[in-house]
Enzyme design. Structure first.
Site, PDB file in Angstrom:
ATOM      1  CG  HIS A 126      62.074 -11.935   8.999  1.00 41.31           C
ATOM      2  ND1 HIS A 126      63.097 -12.611   9.604  1.00 41.31           N
ATOM      3  CD2 HIS A 126      62.432 -11.808   7.696  1.00 41.31           C
ATOM      4  CE1 HIS A 126      64.033 -12.881   8.706  1.00 41.31           C
ATOM      5  NE2 HIS A 126      63.656 -12.399   7.538  1.00 41.31           N
ATOM      6  CG  ASP A 203      61.485  -6.444  12.334  1.00 39.28           C
ATOM      7  OD1 ASP A 203      62.231  -5.651  11.730  1.00 39.28           O
ATOM      8  OD2 ASP A 203      61.349  -7.639  12.005  1.00 39.28           O
ATOM      9  CD  GLN A 206      61.589  -5.619   4.248  1.00 42.74           C
ATOM     10  OE1 GLN A 206      61.576  -4.806   3.315  1.00 42.74           O
ATOM     11  NE2 GLN A 206      62.453  -6.609   4.304  1.00 42.74           N
ATOM     12  CE  LYS A 229      66.123  -6.810   5.402  1.00 39.44           C
ATOM     13  NZ  LYS A 229      66.073  -7.950   4.490  1.00 39.44           N
ATOM     14  CB  CYS A 367      62.471 -15.405   6.745  1.00 36.83           C
ATOM     15  SG  CYS A 367      64.042 -15.833   6.036  1.00 36.83           S
TER      16      CYS A 367
HETATM   17  N1  PMP Z   1      62.696  -8.444   9.995  1.00 32.87           N
HETATM   18  C1  PMP Z   1      62.206  -8.216   8.773  1.00 32.87           C
HETATM   19  C2  PMP Z   1      60.821  -7.673   8.643  1.00 32.87           C
HETATM   20  C3  PMP Z   1      62.994  -8.476   7.647  1.00 32.87           C
HETATM   21  O1  PMP Z   1      62.496  -8.249   6.444  1.00 32.87           O
HETATM   22  C4  PMP Z   1      64.281  -8.999   7.819  1.00 32.87           C
HETATM   23  C5  PMP Z   1      65.162  -9.321   6.620  1.00 32.87           C
HETATM   24  N2  PMP Z   1      64.495  -9.934   5.580  1.00 32.87           N
HETATM   25  C6  PMP Z   1      64.754  -9.197   9.117  1.00 32.87           C
HETATM   26  C7  PMP Z   1      63.936  -8.918  10.186  1.00 32.87           C
HETATM   27  C8  PMP Z   1      66.139  -9.724   9.380  1.00 32.87           C
HETATM   28  O2  PMP Z   1      67.065  -8.836   8.865  1.00 32.87           O
HETATM   29  P1  PMP Z   1      68.619  -9.234   8.765  1.00 32.87           P
HETATM   30  O3  PMP Z   1      68.676 -10.531   8.036  1.00 32.87           O
HETATM   31  O4  PMP Z   1      69.207  -8.101   7.981  1.00 32.87           O
HETATM   32  O5  PMP Z   1      69.131  -9.303  10.146  1.00 32.87           O
END
Ligand code: PMP
Length: 410
Positions: A126, A203, A206, A229, A367
């Site tokens: 991401h 990270d 997910q 999430k 993203c």
């Molecule tokens: N890493 C991953 C794999 C994500 O899916 C996301 C959110 N889509 C993020 C980081 C960033 O999360 P946040 O916008 O809640 O900070």
């Protein structure tokens, strides 16, 4: 009707928003990778906090401040237990995964990286796990190295091993892909990095809604996820870090509640976690996160995983039949996230038209522009499911998708 021992219809009643109608049609919410819906118990806990417990934490000597501090710190204990961290001091409340990664990149990176060093990430990250490392590497004259993925959207493990060297100072890698659902063999990656004494940040944004997370078993050095999430409010997230690393790191932000003493000449700081929680935090959010964890624990992650695998199989099979549809990301191990394109139909058009059927899916690059570039697309439609979704919703979605595609092509 029940789906095996997992009574999804009973569980759905816990989520008020799932009763919403969109354009007069029942909502089919398939954008859970972006954010999840909240169970009533979490919503009510936040209301109770503001109606009966609201006060700033750690500073007051009065009853309400005690209540508030205890609830906030109680949530830290719940997070610690939930991810099996050895100590509560290893749990830092942050705004979300993005802030957690920025904290580590800034604080650990600025202290430990030097010119010529390498930070290893993957092609499926991401943007939140790319840009903070890119910026700190630029600042320090270090290099960002990228583990490639294959056509199915799996990491090429031999390349990961080849890229590890004495130059590698940090590995930051995702557990599960938000755009194509791939589950990485994270424990193996961590073990390999540790053979070179390289710290690893996971990270787990997910992974957290779908898999049990055990930081002791993984032996990761840092791990981040976002509360929103995992059925908790927005604005709260978790950074786990090994105590020895956290205490060796300088503060990320500074101000109240993170200091021991302040004078105009010199300031001394508290140890983790408070050193990294400057200012008034999202107290209600942290308390809501604790309640969300309790809620999920009453269902059980293994039951969730088992049911979600059935959802994944069903949706994969249902949409595979659609003419011209290409599934993007066909890894062996996946969470119920499915990305796809349809020949002759732009993802944005599909997303817009299927909304009129009451179906919420995500369209775009999620993203993950470098990953989509690698897989030869600029945008996909993404359906991301949670344990409260049903086989019936998948059937409706597949029919609606067929109708929408026909409309676009005619
Ligand atoms: N890493 C991953 C794999 C994500 O899916 C996301 C959110 N889509 C993020 C980081 C960033 O999360 P946040 O916008 O809640 O900070």
């Amino acid at each position: 009707m029940q789906n095996g021992s997992f009574d999804v219809f009973a569980l759905r009643k816990d989520f008020p928003l799932l009763l919403t109608k969109v354009y007069g049609k029942p909502l089919v919410y398939f954008d859970n990778a972006a954010t999840s819906q909240k169970p009533r118990t979490v919503i009510e806990r936040i209301v109770r906090y503001y109606e009966h417990e609201n006060a700033n934490i750690h500073r007051g000597v009065y009853h309400l401040s005690d209540l508030s501090s205890n609830a906030y710190e109680g949530s830290r204990d719940m997070v610690q237990k939930n991810i099996n961290a050895s100590k509560r001091e290893e749990i830092i409340f942050v705004r979300g995964a993005t802030e957690g990664i920025n904290l580590v990149a800034s604080s650990w990176g600025r202290t430990n990286l030097k010119a010529g060093d390498e930070v290893l990430i993957s092609q499926m990250e991401h943007h939140a796990n790319i840009v903070p490392w890119q910026l700190i590497c630029q600042e320090k004259g270090a290099f960002l190295k990228v583990v490639p993925v294959d056509d199915s959207g799996e990491l090429i493990l031999e390349e990961f091993h080849k890229l590890l060297s004495e130059k590698t100072k940090f590995v930051s890698i995702l557990y599960v892909s938000n755009s194509i659902g791939t589950i990485n063999p994270i424990k193996t990656l961590i073990e390999s990095a540790h053979q070179f004494n390289i710290p690893v940040l996971v990270d787990a944004c997910q992974a957290a809604p779908h898999l049990s997370i055990d930081v002791h078993d993984l032996d990761c050095d840092f791990l981040v996820y976002s509360g929103h999430k995992i059925f908790a409010p927005t604005g709260i997230g978790v950074l786990y870090g090994k105590e020895i690393l956290l205490n060796a790191m300088p503060p990320y932000q500074s101000g109240g509640d993170m200091i021991n003493t302040v004078s105009f000449e010199k300031t001394t700081f508290k140890q983790a976690p408070h050193k990294f929680e400057a200012g008034t935090p999202d107290i209600a959010g942290a308390i809501g996160l604790g309640t969300a964890i309790e809620y999920i624990n009453t269902i059980g992650k293994s039951k969730i995983h088992e049911y979600e695998q059935k959802l994944l199989n069903h949706i994969t099979q249902k949409i595979s039949d659609i003419d011209g549809l290409r599934i993007i990301g066909t890894a062996k191990n996946k969470i119920p996230v499915i990305s796809f394109t349809v020949e002759g139909a732009h993802p944005m058009d599909i997303g817009t038209l299927i909304d009129f059927e009451g179906v919420a899916i995500r369209t775009g690059n999620h993203c993950t522009q470098p990953l989509l570039d690698r897989l030869g697309v600029t945008a996909t439609c993404r359906a991301s499911l949670a344990f409260y979704n049903t086989m019936e919703e998948i059937d409706f979605f597949a029919d609606a998708l067929n109708r929408v595609i026909k409309k676009i092509k005619n």
